[in-house]
Design a protein around this motif. Sequence first.
Motif, PDB file in Angstrom:
ATOM      1  N   LEU A  86       0.866  -1.174  -0.100  1.00 31.30           N
ATOM      2  CA  LEU A  86       0.140  -0.109   0.047  1.00 31.30           C
ATOM      3  C   LEU A  86       0.760   1.209  -0.043  1.00 31.30           C
ATOM      4  O   LEU A  86       0.598   2.121  -0.560  1.00 31.30           O
ATOM      5  CB  LEU A  86      -0.967   0.119   1.241  1.00 31.30           C
ATOM      6  N   THR A  87       2.013   1.029   0.874  1.00 26.95           N
ATOM      7  CA  THR A  87       2.823   2.355   1.046  1.00 26.95           C
ATOM      8  C   THR A  87       3.339   2.605  -0.322  1.00 26.95           C
ATOM      9  O   THR A  87       3.378   3.854  -0.896  1.00 26.95           O
ATOM     10  CB  THR A  87       3.961   2.164   2.001  1.00 26.95           C
ATOM     11  N   ASP A  88       3.922   1.689  -1.081  1.00 28.07           N
ATOM     12  CA  ASP A  88       4.622   1.975  -2.596  1.00 28.07           C
ATOM     13  C   ASP A  88       3.526   2.400  -3.550  1.00 28.07           C
ATOM     14  O   ASP A  88       4.062   3.398  -4.201  1.00 28.07           O
ATOM     15  CB  ASP A  88       5.189   0.540  -2.992  1.00 28.07           C
ATOM     16  N   CYS A  89       2.582   2.068  -3.331  1.00 32.51           N
ATOM     17  CA  CYS A  89       1.315   2.383  -4.346  1.00 32.51           C
ATOM     18  C   CYS A  89       1.098   4.027  -4.060  1.00 32.51           C
ATOM     19  O   CYS A  89       1.055   4.812  -4.893  1.00 32.51           O
ATOM     20  CB  CYS A  89      -0.202   1.597  -4.277  1.00 32.51           C
ATOM     21  N   ILE A  90       0.809   4.337  -2.765  1.00 34.82           N
ATOM     22  CA  ILE A  90       0.496   5.865  -2.475  1.00 34.82           C
ATOM     23  C   ILE A  90       1.688   6.781  -2.932  1.00 34.82           C
ATOM     24  O   ILE A  90       1.488   7.783  -3.315  1.00 34.82           O
ATOM     25  CB  ILE A  90       0.030   5.863  -0.907  1.00 34.82           C
ATOM     26  N   GLU A  91       2.986   6.262  -2.399  1.00 31.22           N
ATOM     27  CA  GLU A  91       4.203   7.209  -2.755  1.00 31.22           C
ATOM     28  C   GLU A  91       4.267   7.412  -4.220  1.00 31.22           C
ATOM     29  O   GLU A  91       4.376   8.421  -4.670  1.00 31.22           O
ATOM     30  CB  GLU A  91       5.442   6.425  -2.047  1.00 31.22           C
ATOM     31  N   ALA A  92       4.179   6.356  -5.137  1.00 27.47           N
ATOM     32  CA  ALA A  92       4.129   6.406  -6.468  1.00 27.47           C
ATOM     33  C   ALA A  92       3.353   7.322  -7.006  1.00 27.47           C
ATOM     34  O   ALA A  92       3.491   8.106  -8.009  1.00 27.47           O
ATOM     35  CB  ALA A  92       4.207   4.962  -7.211  1.00 27.47           C
ATOM     36  N   VAL A  93       1.986   7.232  -6.812  1.00 24.76           N
ATOM     37  CA  VAL A  93       0.951   8.174  -7.431  1.00 24.76           C
ATOM     38  C   VAL A  93       1.091   9.342  -6.850  1.00 24.76           C
ATOM     39  O   VAL A  93       0.868  10.391  -7.524  1.00 24.76           O
ATOM     40  CB  VAL A  93      -0.591   7.342  -7.040  1.00 24.76           C
ATOM     41  N   THR A  94       1.289   9.616  -5.458  1.00 20.71           N
ATOM     42  CA  THR A  94       1.511  10.962  -5.038  1.00 20.71           C
ATOM     43  C   THR A  94       2.436  11.888  -5.600  1.00 20.71           C
ATOM     44  O   THR A  94       2.408  12.862  -5.821  1.00 20.71           O
ATOM     45  CB  THR A  94       1.836  10.971  -3.250  1.00 20.71           C
ATOM     46  N   ALA A  95       3.654  11.071  -5.996  1.00 24.87           N
ATOM     47  CA  ALA A  95       4.950  11.798  -7.035  1.00 24.87           C
ATOM     48  C   ALA A  95       4.352  12.120  -8.146  1.00 24.87           C
ATOM     49  O   ALA A  95       4.805  13.222  -8.560  1.00 24.87           O
ATOM     50  CB  ALA A  95       6.007  10.588  -6.774  1.00 24.87           C
ATOM     51  N   ASP A  96       3.457  11.099  -8.637  1.00 25.36           N
ATOM     52  CA  ASP A  96       2.963  11.851 -10.016  1.00 25.36           C
ATOM     53  C   ASP A  96       2.167  12.709  -9.955  1.00 25.36           C
ATOM     54  O   ASP A  96       2.056  13.785 -10.765  1.00 25.36           O
ATOM     55  CB  ASP A  96       2.323  10.442 -10.628  1.00 25.36           C
ATOM     56  N   LEU A  97       1.488  12.912  -9.168  1.00 23.60           N
ATOM     57  CA  LEU A  97       0.381  14.003  -8.787  1.00 23.60           C
ATOM     58  C   LEU A  97       0.970  15.098  -8.623  1.00 23.60           C
ATOM     59  O   LEU A  97       0.895  16.377  -8.871  1.00 23.60           O
ATOM     60  CB  LEU A  97      -0.826  13.806  -7.902  1.00 23.60           C
ATOM     61  N   ALA A  98       2.219  15.089  -7.744  1.00 26.15           N
ATOM     62  CA  ALA A  98       3.138  16.414  -7.434  1.00 26.15           C
ATOM     63  C   ALA A  98       3.751  16.942  -8.704  1.00 26.15           C
ATOM     64  O   ALA A  98       4.145  17.984  -8.484  1.00 26.15           O
ATOM     65  CB  ALA A  98       3.867  15.993  -6.605  1.00 26.15           C
ATOM     66  N   ARG A  99       3.820  16.105  -9.857  1.00 21.19           N
ATOM     67  CA  ARG A  99       4.321  16.599 -11.192  1.00 21.19           C
ATOM     68  C   ARG A  99       3.142  17.193 -11.888  1.00 21.19           C
ATOM     69  O   ARG A  99       3.047  18.165 -12.849  1.00 21.19           O
ATOM     70  CB  ARG A  99       5.043  15.593 -11.814  1.00 21.19           C
ATOM     71  N   VAL A 100       2.022  16.522 -11.967  1.00 26.41           N
ATOM     72  CA  VAL A 100       0.881  16.731 -12.791  1.00 26.41           C
ATOM     73  C   VAL A 100       0.136  18.106 -12.457  1.00 26.41           C
ATOM     74  O   VAL A 100      -0.040  19.024 -13.336  1.00 26.41           O
ATOM     75  CB  VAL A 100      -0.061  15.568 -12.836  1.00 26.41           C
ATOM     76  N   ARG A 101      -0.118  18.273 -11.118  1.00 26.24           N
ATOM     77  CA  ARG A 101      -0.721  19.336 -10.851  1.00 26.24           C
ATOM     78  C   ARG A 101      -0.026  20.909 -11.083  1.00 26.24           C
ATOM     79  O   ARG A 101      -0.804  21.700 -11.477  1.00 26.24           O
ATOM     80  CB  ARG A 101      -1.144  19.334  -9.127  1.00 26.24           C
ATOM     81  N   PRO A 102       1.164  20.854 -10.870  1.00 25.98           N
ATOM     82  CA  PRO A 102       1.796  22.251 -10.956  1.00 25.98           C
ATOM     83  C   PRO A 102       1.795  22.444 -12.780  1.00 25.98           C
ATOM     84  O   PRO A 102       1.578  23.646 -12.862  1.00 25.98           O
ATOM     85  CB  PRO A 102       3.175  22.079 -10.688  1.00 25.98           C
ATOM     86  N   ALA A 103       2.034  21.249 -13.361  1.00 31.22           N
ATOM     87  CA  ALA A 103       1.910  21.590 -14.752  1.00 31.22           C
ATOM     88  C   ALA A 103       0.568  22.000 -15.457  1.00 31.22           C
ATOM     89  O   ALA A 103       0.705  23.052 -16.173  1.00 31.22           O
ATOM     90  CB  ALA A 103       2.579  20.123 -15.573  1.00 31.22           C
TER      91      ALA A 103
END
Length: 425
Positions: A86-103
């Motif tokens: 669960l932790t790996d899944c959350i961390e991976a998607v959170t990191a992707d959202l941190a790139r998508v939202r500012p863009a």
Amino acid sequence: MPVRPAVLEAELEAHLRGICFKTGPPRRIGVEIEWLVHDARNPRCPVEPARLKSAATALRALPLTSLLTFEPGGQLELSSLPATSLTDCIEAVTADLARVRPALLAMGLGLAGHGHNPWHPPRRVLTDPRYNAMEAYFDRWGSAGRSMMCATASVQVCVDAGHEEPGPFGYGRRWLLAHLLGAVLAAAFANSPISEGCPTGYRTTRQLIWSQLDPDRTLAPPPGPDPRTAWARYVLDAPVMCIRSEDGHWDAPEGLTFREWIRTGVPRPPTQEDLDYHVTTLFPPVRPRGHLELRMIDAQSGDAGWIVPLAVTAALFDDPEATERAYRIVKSLAETAGSRPAPRNPLWRHAARAALTDPELHTAAVACFAAAQEALPRLGASPEVRAAVAEFTERYVARGRCPADDHLDALYAAEGDLIVGKDSQ
């Protein structure tokens, strides 16, 4: 008409049985998150297709681990890779959202988590042959198809199918658990009570829409002792939505089931690839794709709102003690569900309209969330994730509320202010 050999039908049915439930110890978790894309300054202002196309081009250049796609109405979807925790899944998607939202924000766009667009009528912006055929197909049942395609968004949680053998992690039991627990999850995370600025009378309008679509491809397969056989028959007896062709016209003959397509070979003989593609056009509340894809949860508000349904579902499916407790809790809901398949049975209708104001669903949700909270430390969930689940439980589940109630409260308060303002003039 040319007749296809009967062996081909048997081969394709065997293919379906072989790929729908890939069994083994539950080890992986995944999530698919959909968002409504809106103008950052004014969410009520529709985003023009040209802006969405530019945004898609820019976002696909980002270094993401998740697959980024767009739905027919311009909804953005991130689909995680299968994660081993669960932790790996959350961390991976959170990191992707941190790139998508500012863009997106740099382009004047934002993301909103609603199960159904509360501002605009459905409008399709993608013109792929698949979506042209899908729209034409669903239009036979009315307007719900266009709403599903263009105005809905969800959090889809993917869990492993489970063991071949019976028991708490047996795939047959997990299949049943998913269809009963699914109503509890739909109710607890209901987040779509408004359409075009008006209440619909349902706390999850998204579930209402799904219940209005073609039943042959959106209802759950008939229950039975052998889920593999039930799924294979369901797939082959479902009408064909589209037949891919090089000329871009993918419409299928009305009423043609895949089984009939195999037997007649008209308009052309189908292939295994056609069958695999046909499966992607079926939308039951739980879809077996080797793993189990739970499709009943509305998109959630906030940057991290998606984490709570992911964490709760993972806990109830992947922790042995929580799984056993959840199964005992929701098994009592089978009587309310009755013999009709989800989402058109009474249990799922109560979840869509009443959510956790329904006493039976509220009781089940309180017990299931308690089991999930106890399981999360055993799954290695971080303190932040455990705190988010606890806060959601206290704010909503314990009080018989869901996120939709916040939207309704805000809407009625705004209407009350308007009435008071008029009266004071």
